[in-house]
Motif scaffolding. Structure first.
Motif, mmCIF file in Angstrom:
data_model
loop_
_atom_site.group_PDB
_atom_site.id
_atom_site.type_symbol
_atom_site.label_atom_id
_atom_site.label_comp_id
_atom_site.label_asym_id
_atom_site.label_seq_id
_atom_site.Cartn_x
_atom_site.Cartn_y
_atom_site.Cartn_z
ATOM 1 N N VAL A 191 1.752 -10.807 -4.903
ATOM 2 C CA VAL A 191 1.761 -9.349 -5.064
ATOM 3 C C VAL A 191 0.576 -8.914 -5.913
ATOM 4 C CG1 VAL A 191 3.039 -7.364 -5.948
ATOM 5 C CG2 VAL A 191 4.262 -9.233 -4.810
ATOM 6 N N LEU A 192 0.332 -9.622 -7.015
ATOM 7 C CA LEU A 192 -0.787 -9.274 -7.903
ATOM 8 C C LEU A 192 -2.126 -9.441 -7.182
ATOM 9 C CD1 LEU A 192 0.459 -10.954 -11.206
ATOM 10 C CD2 LEU A 192 0.290 -8.503 -10.739
ATOM 11 N N GLU A 193 -2.262 -10.509 -6.380
ATOM 12 C CA GLU A 193 -3.514 -10.736 -5.662
ATOM 13 C C GLU A 193 -3.759 -9.623 -4.646
ATOM 14 O OE1 GLU A 193 -5.656 -14.030 -2.726
ATOM 15 O OE2 GLU A 193 -3.603 -14.340 -3.430
ATOM 16 N N ARG A 198 0.833 -1.201 0.000
ATOM 17 C CA ARG A 198 0.000 0.000 0.000
ATOM 18 C C ARG A 198 0.869 1.252 0.000
ATOM 19 N NH1 ARG A 198 -3.311 3.580 2.757
ATOM 20 N NH2 ARG A 198 -5.444 3.625 1.951
ATOM 21 N N SER A 199 1.978 1.220 0.725
ATOM 22 C CA SER A 199 2.899 2.354 0.734
ATOM 23 C C SER A 199 3.516 2.566 -0.649
ATOM 24 C CB SER A 199 3.992 2.122 1.770
ATOM 25 O OG SER A 199 4.951 3.155 1.730
ATOM 26 N N SER A 200 3.884 1.474 -1.332
ATOM 27 C CA SER A 200 4.492 1.580 -2.660
ATOM 28 C C SER A 200 3.499 2.078 -3.692
ATOM 29 C CB SER A 200 5.055 0.219 -3.087
ATOM 30 O OG SER A 200 6.052 -0.219 -2.200
ATOM 31 N N LYS A 201 2.236 1.643 -3.597
ATOM 32 C CA LYS A 201 1.236 2.029 -4.588
ATOM 33 C C LYS A 201 0.921 3.516 -4.521
ATOM 34 C CE LYS A 201 -2.321 -0.337 -5.741
ATOM 35 N NZ LYS A 201 -1.960 -0.407 -7.162
ATOM 36 N N LYS A 202 1.088 4.130 -3.358
ATOM 37 C CA LYS A 202 0.876 5.570 -3.267
ATOM 38 C C LYS A 202 1.857 6.316 -4.164
ATOM 39 C CE LYS A 202 -0.998 5.767 1.434
ATOM 40 N NZ LYS A 202 -0.764 6.266 2.811
ATOM 41 N N ARG A 203 3.056 5.746 -4.355
ATOM 42 C CA ARG A 203 4.081 6.397 -5.167
ATOM 43 C C ARG A 203 3.999 5.987 -6.631
ATOM 44 N NH1 ARG A 203 7.212 3.862 -1.372
ATOM 45 N NH2 ARG A 203 8.267 2.738 -3.034
ATOM 46 N N LEU A 204 3.641 4.731 -6.875
ATOM 47 C CA LEU A 204 3.800 4.189 -8.221
ATOM 48 C C LEU A 204 2.499 3.932 -8.965
ATOM 49 C CD1 LEU A 204 6.578 1.566 -7.371
ATOM 50 C CD2 LEU A 204 6.896 3.860 -8.293
ATOM 51 N N GLY A 205 1.360 3.889 -8.277
ATOM 52 C CA GLY A 205 0.118 3.530 -8.954
ATOM 53 C C GLY A 205 0.127 2.052 -9.300
ATOM 54 N N TRP A 206 -0.512 1.676 -10.430
ATOM 55 C CA TRP A 206 -0.531 0.273 -10.844
ATOM 56 C C TRP A 206 0.874 -0.184 -11.209
ATOM 57 C CZ3 TRP A 206 -4.197 -3.306 -10.457
ATOM 58 C CH2 TRP A 206 -5.510 -2.884 -10.188
ATOM 59 N N PHE A 207 1.214 -1.412 -10.826
ATOM 60 C CA PHE A 207 2.550 -1.938 -11.044
ATOM 61 C C PHE A 207 2.693 -2.519 -12.447
ATOM 62 C CE2 PHE A 207 3.024 -2.965 -6.261
ATOM 63 C CZ PHE A 207 3.375 -1.652 -6.027
ATOM 64 N N SER A 208 3.881 -2.361 -12.998
ATOM 65 C CA SER A 208 4.245 -3.093 -14.213
ATOM 66 C C SER A 208 4.750 -4.466 -13.800
ATOM 67 C CB SER A 208 5.333 -2.340 -14.979
ATOM 68 O OG SER A 208 6.538 -2.312 -14.227
ATOM 69 N N ARG A 209 4.988 -5.345 -14.784
ATOM 70 C CA ARG A 209 5.481 -6.686 -14.469
ATOM 71 C C ARG A 209 6.829 -6.613 -13.762
ATOM 72 N NH1 ARG A 209 4.102 -11.470 -13.053
ATOM 73 N NH2 ARG A 209 2.418 -11.326 -14.595
ATOM 74 N N ASP A 210 7.724 -5.714 -14.210
ATOM 75 C CA ASP A 210 9.029 -5.592 -13.566
ATOM 76 C C ASP A 210 8.885 -5.113 -12.124
ATOM 77 O OD1 ASP A 210 10.266 -6.409 -15.873
ATOM 78 O OD2 ASP A 210 10.709 -4.384 -16.587
ATOM 79 N N GLU A 211 7.955 -4.183 -11.884
ATOM 80 C CA GLU A 211 7.755 -3.682 -10.534
ATOM 81 C C GLU A 211 7.171 -4.762 -9.631
ATOM 82 O OE1 GLU A 211 6.980 1.042 -11.577
ATOM 83 O OE2 GLU A 211 5.316 -0.389 -11.534
ATOM 84 N N VAL A 212 6.284 -5.584 -10.176
ATOM 85 C CA VAL A 212 5.724 -6.695 -9.409
ATOM 86 C C VAL A 212 6.832 -7.651 -8.982
ATOM 87 C CG1 VAL A 212 4.287 -8.767 -9.558
ATOM 88 C CG2 VAL A 212 3.411 -6.592 -10.392
ATOM 89 N N ASN A 213 7.700 -8.001 -9.933
ATOM 90 C CA ASN A 213 8.804 -8.917 -9.625
ATOM 91 C C ASN A 213 9.763 -8.305 -8.604
ATOM 92 O OD1 ASN A 213 7.829 -10.842 -11.419
ATOM 93 N ND2 ASN A 213 8.991 -10.023 -13.142
ATOM 94 N N SER A 214 9.990 -6.996 -8.722
ATOM 95 C CA SER A 214 10.899 -6.322 -7.794
ATOM 96 C C SER A 214 10.328 -6.327 -6.384
ATOM 97 C CB SER A 214 11.140 -4.880 -8.256
ATOM 98 O OG SER A 214 11.945 -4.182 -7.323
ATOM 99 N N VAL A 215 9.035 -6.015 -6.249
ATOM 100 C CA VAL A 215 8.393 -6.023 -4.933
ATOM 101 C C VAL A 215 8.407 -7.428 -4.345
ATOM 102 C CG1 VAL A 215 6.198 -5.721 -3.729
ATOM 103 C CG2 VAL A 215 6.946 -4.015 -5.390
ATOM 104 N N ALA A 216 8.152 -8.434 -5.182
ATOM 105 C CA ALA A 216 8.150 -9.817 -4.714
ATOM 106 C C ALA A 216 9.520 -10.207 -4.167
ATOM 107 C CB ALA A 216 7.729 -10.756 -5.843
#
Length: 288
Positions: free
Chosen positions: A172-174, A144-162
């Motif tokens: 992460v996607l769920e 939730r903290s990351s989404k405030k900065r980035l909005g919807w994640f790209s595939r690379d951002e999803v993998n990075s957060v994971a």
């Protein structure tokens, strides 16, 4: 938190809906303890259960609870409630604080304050809970903290957060999907004259399986079958075993092992063995 510590009196600082400003102003006027004062008070409470010492430690750190609680204001929950939960965490920290560790109470208490606020948010943020396991809770707050900065994640951002959080990209996607959803009232909404704006509540389209005649008949047949099977299985037991099972498992007023032992002039352990063997025979007969 012990009952004694729960009696630490903060009635002079009422925190009610709409009084946050007055409360915050009041706690900010409470003097901050020096390191030596804090050590002295902590030892007085630890060694002598001095509630006045505990009260002074709690009161002097209420401003810090407000500071932490404000960091969670984006969840749409009342600040007063967040502060109250944080105060509970603060009192738990005071109870567990060890002055011999040579750290300030504020550093030790932050974990307890945040833990109580986290629990409150997860209980109340949504009717349908978004996070139930420890991993999901960690993902919830970090994502939730990351989404405030980035909005919807790209595939690379999803993998990075994971990778950063040690979870699978699918998790992460769920969680992103859960955070992006919104609550809808189940009951029908009031009708409006605007035909272009029609809100269909879940009550209008979700199936109610409780009223399915086929399901009701099937359930009744299954209950009747189970009852018949139980009666046939009980009939295969000897009279004593059948009586023990009936009075231990089927009667509204359960009979104790000792009462049955006295009746049949055997030990309570023997009644327990008879009961165990009878239940085993019942399960075998009903599964056949």
């Amino acid at each position: 938190m012990t009952t004694a510590l729960a009696r630490v009196n903060m009635n002079q600082l009422p925190l009610k809906a709409g009084s946050e400003d007055a409360y915050i102003q009041a706690v900010n006027q409470i003097p901050v303890l020096s390191a030596s004062e804090e050590q002295e008070l902590a030892r007085a409470y630890r060694d002598h259960q001095d509630l006045e010492a505990a009260r002074r430690m709690v009161l002097s750190h209420l401003r810090f609870v407000v500071h932490v609680a404000r960091g969670y204001s984006g969840y749409g929950l009342p600040l007063s409630d967040l502060i109250q939960e944080g105060n509970v965490g603060l009192m738990k920290a005071v109870k567990r604080f060890d002055p011999d560790v040579k750290v300030r109470l504020v550093s030790f208490a932050v974990h307890w304050i945040r833990a109580e606020i986290h629990e409150y948010i997860l209980r109340n943020w949504r009717i349908v809970k978004v996070a139930t396991t420890k991993a999901q809770r960690k993902l919830f707050f970090n994502l939730r903290s990351s989404k405030k900065r980035l909005g919807w994640f790209s595939r690379d951002e999803v993998n990075s957060v994971a990778r950063d959080l040690g979870v699978k990209p699918e998790q992460v996607l769920e969680m992103e999907s859960r955070l992006s959803g919104h609550d809808v009232a189940f009951d029908p909404q009031p009708e409006t004259d605007d035909e272009d704006f029609v809100v269909r509540s879940p009550a209008a389209y979700l199936e109610d399986s409780r009223l399915d005649p086929a399901a009701a008949i099937e359930e009744a047949d299954w209950d009747a079958h189970q009852t018949d099977s139980l009666q046939r299985a009980l009939a295969q037991l000897d009279e004593r075993s059948r009586d023990i099972v009936a009075r231990r498992w089927l009667a509204d007023d359960k009979t104790t092992l000792q009462e049955l032992a006295d009746q049949y002039s055997v030990s309570a352990e023997r009644v327990r063995q008879l009961e165990k063997n009878a239940l085993k025979k019942l399960r075998t007969a009903m599964a056949a």
